[in-house]
Design an enzyme around this catalytic site. Sequence first.
Site, PDB file in Angstrom:
ATOM      1  N   THR A 226       0.842  -1.178   0.000  1.00  0.00           N
ATOM      2  CA  THR A 226       0.000   0.000   0.000  1.00  0.00           C
ATOM      3  C   THR A 226       0.887   1.241   0.000  1.00  0.00           C
ATOM      4  O   THR A 226       2.119   1.145  -0.112  1.00  0.00           O
ATOM      5  CB  THR A 226      -1.033  -0.072   1.155  1.00  0.00           C
ATOM      6  OG1 THR A 226      -1.895   1.039   1.037  1.00  0.00           O
ATOM      7  CG2 THR A 226      -0.401  -0.094   2.526  1.00  0.00           C
ATOM      8  N   LYS A 230       3.673   1.409  -3.892  1.00  0.00           N
ATOM      9  CA  LYS A 230       3.108   0.686  -5.040  1.00  0.00           C
ATOM     10  C   LYS A 230       3.950   0.846  -6.310  1.00  0.00           C
ATOM     11  O   LYS A 230       3.990  -0.057  -7.138  1.00  0.00           O
ATOM     12  CB  LYS A 230       1.669   1.140  -5.306  1.00  0.00           C
ATOM     13  CG  LYS A 230       0.676   0.593  -4.295  1.00  0.00           C
ATOM     14  CD  LYS A 230      -0.742   0.944  -4.682  1.00  0.00           C
ATOM     15  CE  LYS A 230      -1.738   0.296  -3.748  1.00  0.00           C
ATOM     16  NZ  LYS A 230      -3.121   0.515  -4.158  1.00  0.00           N
ATOM     17  N   ASP A 266      -6.213  -4.206  -8.151  1.00  0.00           N
ATOM     18  CA  ASP A 266      -7.231  -3.161  -7.943  1.00  0.00           C
ATOM     19  C   ASP A 266      -8.253  -3.139  -9.071  1.00  0.00           C
ATOM     20  O   ASP A 266      -9.451  -2.967  -8.831  1.00  0.00           O
ATOM     21  CB  ASP A 266      -6.565  -1.775  -7.836  1.00  0.00           C
ATOM     22  CG  ASP A 266      -6.044  -1.501  -6.435  1.00  0.00           C
ATOM     23  OD1 ASP A 266      -6.459  -2.199  -5.494  1.00  0.00           O
ATOM     24  OD2 ASP A 266      -5.218  -0.575  -6.279  1.00  0.00           O
ATOM     25  N   ALA A 291      -7.324  11.287 -10.807  1.00  0.00           N
ATOM     26  CA  ALA A 291      -6.349  10.676 -11.720  1.00  0.00           C
ATOM     27  C   ALA A 291      -5.109  10.225 -10.957  1.00  0.00           C
ATOM     28  O   ALA A 291      -3.985  10.309 -11.447  1.00  0.00           O
ATOM     29  CB  ALA A 291      -5.966  11.675 -12.810  1.00  0.00           C
ATOM     30  N   GLY A 293      -3.340   7.052  -8.294  1.00  0.00           N
ATOM     31  CA  GLY A 293      -2.991   5.640  -8.504  1.00  0.00           C
ATOM     32  C   GLY A 293      -4.213   4.751  -8.712  1.00  0.00           C
ATOM     33  O   GLY A 293      -4.247   3.945  -9.647  1.00  0.00           O
TER      34      GLY A 293
HETATM   35  P1  NAP Z   1      -3.872   9.422  -5.007  1.00  0.00           P
HETATM   36  O1  NAP Z   1      -2.919   8.680  -5.854  1.00  0.00           O
HETATM   37  O2  NAP Z   1      -3.372  10.406  -4.006  1.00  0.00           O
HETATM   38  O3  NAP Z   1      -4.859  10.206  -6.008  1.00  0.00           O
HETATM   39  C1  NAP Z   1      -5.858  11.047  -5.542  1.00  0.00           C
HETATM   40  C2  NAP Z   1      -6.490  11.777  -6.737  1.00  0.00           C
HETATM   41  O4  NAP Z   1      -7.513  12.595  -6.232  1.00  0.00           O
HETATM   42  C3  NAP Z   1      -5.538  12.679  -7.484  1.00  0.00           C
HETATM   43  O5  NAP Z   1      -5.859  12.689  -8.846  1.00  0.00           O
HETATM   44  C4  NAP Z   1      -5.806  14.037  -6.855  1.00  0.00           C
HETATM   45  O6  NAP Z   1      -5.532  15.091  -7.747  1.00  0.00           O
HETATM   46  C5  NAP Z   1      -7.279  13.928  -6.626  1.00  0.00           C
HETATM   47  N1  NAP Z   1      -7.732  14.874  -5.599  1.00  0.00           N
HETATM   48  C6  NAP Z   1      -7.289  14.965  -4.326  1.00  0.00           C
HETATM   49  N2  NAP Z   1      -7.939  15.965  -3.680  1.00  0.00           N
HETATM   50  C7  NAP Z   1      -8.788  16.503  -4.592  1.00  0.00           C
HETATM   51  C8  NAP Z   1      -9.725  17.586  -4.557  1.00  0.00           C
HETATM   52  N3  NAP Z   1      -9.905  18.298  -3.435  1.00  0.00           N
HETATM   53  N4  NAP Z   1     -10.420  17.867  -5.656  1.00  0.00           N
HETATM   54  C9  NAP Z   1     -10.249  17.148  -6.779  1.00  0.00           C
HETATM   55  N5  NAP Z   1      -9.368  16.121  -6.887  1.00  0.00           N
HETATM   56  C10 NAP Z   1      -8.663  15.823  -5.803  1.00  0.00           C
HETATM   57  O7  NAP Z   1      -4.817   8.456  -4.207  1.00  0.00           O
HETATM   58  P2  NAP Z   1      -5.336   7.005  -4.654  1.00  0.00           P
HETATM   59  O8  NAP Z   1      -4.407   5.974  -4.168  1.00  0.00           O
HETATM   60  O9  NAP Z   1      -5.642   7.050  -6.099  1.00  0.00           O
HETATM   61  O10 NAP Z   1      -6.668   6.873  -3.754  1.00  0.00           O
HETATM   62  C11 NAP Z   1      -7.784   7.714  -3.987  1.00  0.00           C
HETATM   63  C12 NAP Z   1      -8.902   7.294  -3.034  1.00  0.00           C
HETATM   64  O11 NAP Z   1      -9.334   5.984  -3.341  1.00  0.00           O
HETATM   65  C13 NAP Z   1      -8.502   7.278  -1.567  1.00  0.00           C
HETATM   66  O12 NAP Z   1      -9.571   7.768  -0.812  1.00  0.00           O
HETATM   67  C14 NAP Z   1      -8.286   5.812  -1.269  1.00  0.00           C
HETATM   68  O13 NAP Z   1      -8.562   5.498   0.078  1.00  0.00           O
HETATM   69  C15 NAP Z   1      -9.318   5.164  -2.177  1.00  0.00           C
HETATM   70  N6  NAP Z   1      -8.933   3.796  -2.604  1.00  0.00           N
HETATM   71  C16 NAP Z   1      -9.832   2.804  -2.420  1.00  0.00           C
HETATM   72  C17 NAP Z   1      -9.528   1.527  -2.840  1.00  0.00           C
HETATM   73  C18 NAP Z   1     -10.505   0.407  -2.616  1.00  0.00           C
HETATM   74  O14 NAP Z   1     -10.133  -0.758  -2.729  1.00  0.00           O
HETATM   75  N7  NAP Z   1     -11.742   0.716  -2.338  1.00  0.00           N
HETATM   76  C19 NAP Z   1      -8.297   1.247  -3.453  1.00  0.00           C
HETATM   77  C20 NAP Z   1      -7.407   2.299  -3.646  1.00  0.00           C
HETATM   78  C21 NAP Z   1      -7.745   3.587  -3.217  1.00  0.00           C
HETATM   79  P3  NAP Z   1      -4.105  15.789  -7.835  1.00  0.00           P
HETATM   80  O15 NAP Z   1      -3.211  14.768  -8.487  1.00  0.00           O
HETATM   81  O16 NAP Z   1      -4.352  16.987  -8.671  1.00  0.00           O
HETATM   82  O17 NAP Z   1      -3.700  16.093  -6.427  1.00  0.00           O
END
Ligand code: NAP
Length: 445
Positions: A226, A230, A266, A291, A293
């Site tokens: 995690t 990754k 995922d 956009a 991970g």
């Molecule tokens: P990440 O790599 O940090 O990506 C987050 C994305 O959200 C980025 O594109 C970021 O944009 C955008 N973002 C953050 N704050 C924002 C805002 N205020 N307005 C608009 N866009 C915003 O995180 P991740 O690993 O992809 O995870 C994202 C979410 O999915 C988390 O809540 C995580 O817990 C959840 N998740 C769930 C699972 C599951 O199995 N259910 C698996 C993985 C992740 P910028 O790049 O411009 O900052």
Amino acid sequence: MNNLILIGMPGSGKTAVGRHLARVLQMSFVDTDDKIEMDSGRRIPEIFETDGEEYFRDLESACAAECAQLHNTVISTGGGMILREQNMRALADSGRIIWLNRPIEDLAHTNLSGRPLLAKDQNRIYELYAQREPLYRKYAEIMIRNRGSVSSIIARLLHMLPKHLHLAVIGDPIAHTRSPQIHQAMAAQSNLDLYYEACHVTSDEESLSAFVRRAYTQEITGFNITIPHKTAIIPYLTVIDDYAASCGAVNTVVVKNGALYGYNTDGDGFIAALARMGAEVKDKRILLLGAGGAALSICKKCSLMGAKQIAVLCRTPSKAQSMQYRGETRDEAVVIDEFTPQNMEKYAQTADIVVNATPLGMSGIQEDYTDFGFLDALPKGSVVCDIVYKPAVTSLLAACERRGIRCCNGLPMLIYQAIYAYEMFTGLTVDKQKMYEVVAQAIGE
Ligand code: NAP
């Protein structure tokens, strides 16, 4: 009962291997010779000398009967334990018998002068081997050659003992991970013995490489990954699966024969979560919010599964452009645009599936969606998947419920990605719906 009983010639390494095996599998350890010495208060050579071999064999039989009552214990036996059938019957009833077979050529070059039967004439090893080899063969359920380091023997043994798994999850922070609980529930359902540890591995390179070194010693049969590792894990892998490579992220590593195989589950977890809602992505238009991970894994999988269009909205489209150029064949289906209320509404008008892959609305995060107008633009029958799972009902999901839009949170994706990882770790194919229920119940959802 679930003991592991090591048999083999004197000097075959049963004690060293047994101790190590017990540590890896989180089992207790008993060496029958040590136990006899401790219980009798005398050294074995002394027992042989004063009371003779038969007397020692009686003590050994009593010890075998006692050890057969143990649970979850690696039992390293004296070389002559196999001489009495009653010993082996009792021990076999308590677990699996493993013959640690050290070749006679190696034994002949080992100093065995401390062993009572070999003290006077070490060449007797040939005679003992000829007498006992058929008995070891007869009683052993598993035979493993003692060649190479203790770690390499353990590694081979673990692959021969599919019942026993040692898995881990690495990350920072890691304290609140649900992976151990999820995998333990699945292992219990498959009747596997699993030790699953949560390892705090910080973002500095040394912390990750130290963990990888440990995995390479093959004490660990697989691990989940995690944040923040990754992507950082990729240079350490021997083989990376095509989909994981296209995502530039790995969440599952299988350790096999000294090699690390990286996967990303995922995307499959997301597809299975959608299917649970009765939705599929083939020929569908998807509005993907975020956009990062997780969004990238979802985008790549939806593309592979034949989505008609994936509109990715994000704050920094330039950053997200790289999503299109990571060796994907159907990237023409991907459109990247700015995360604005106007664009959300525009793409919602034709979207069959909306996915929130931002942390908006997540517990502990201040920011949240403020305008849910885009939901009103969705065609009838569209579904919304918020991959955030804490809280169970985010404000986005509450807004969907108010409008009668079918929706789900991130828990199904979390559970299914773990089920896919579990299948890779174990080589098993499980009934995913049944396993889903087992896990959901175990984690209280
Ligand atoms: P990440 O790599 O940090 O990506 C987050 C994305 O959200 C980025 O594109 C970021 O944009 C955008 N973002 C953050 N704050 C924002 C805002 N205020 N307005 C608009 N866009 C915003 O995180 P991740 O690993 O992809 O995870 C994202 C979410 O999915 C988390 O809540 C995580 O817990 C959840 N998740 C769930 C699972 C599951 O199995 N259910 C698996 C993985 C992740 P910028 O790049 O411009 O900052």
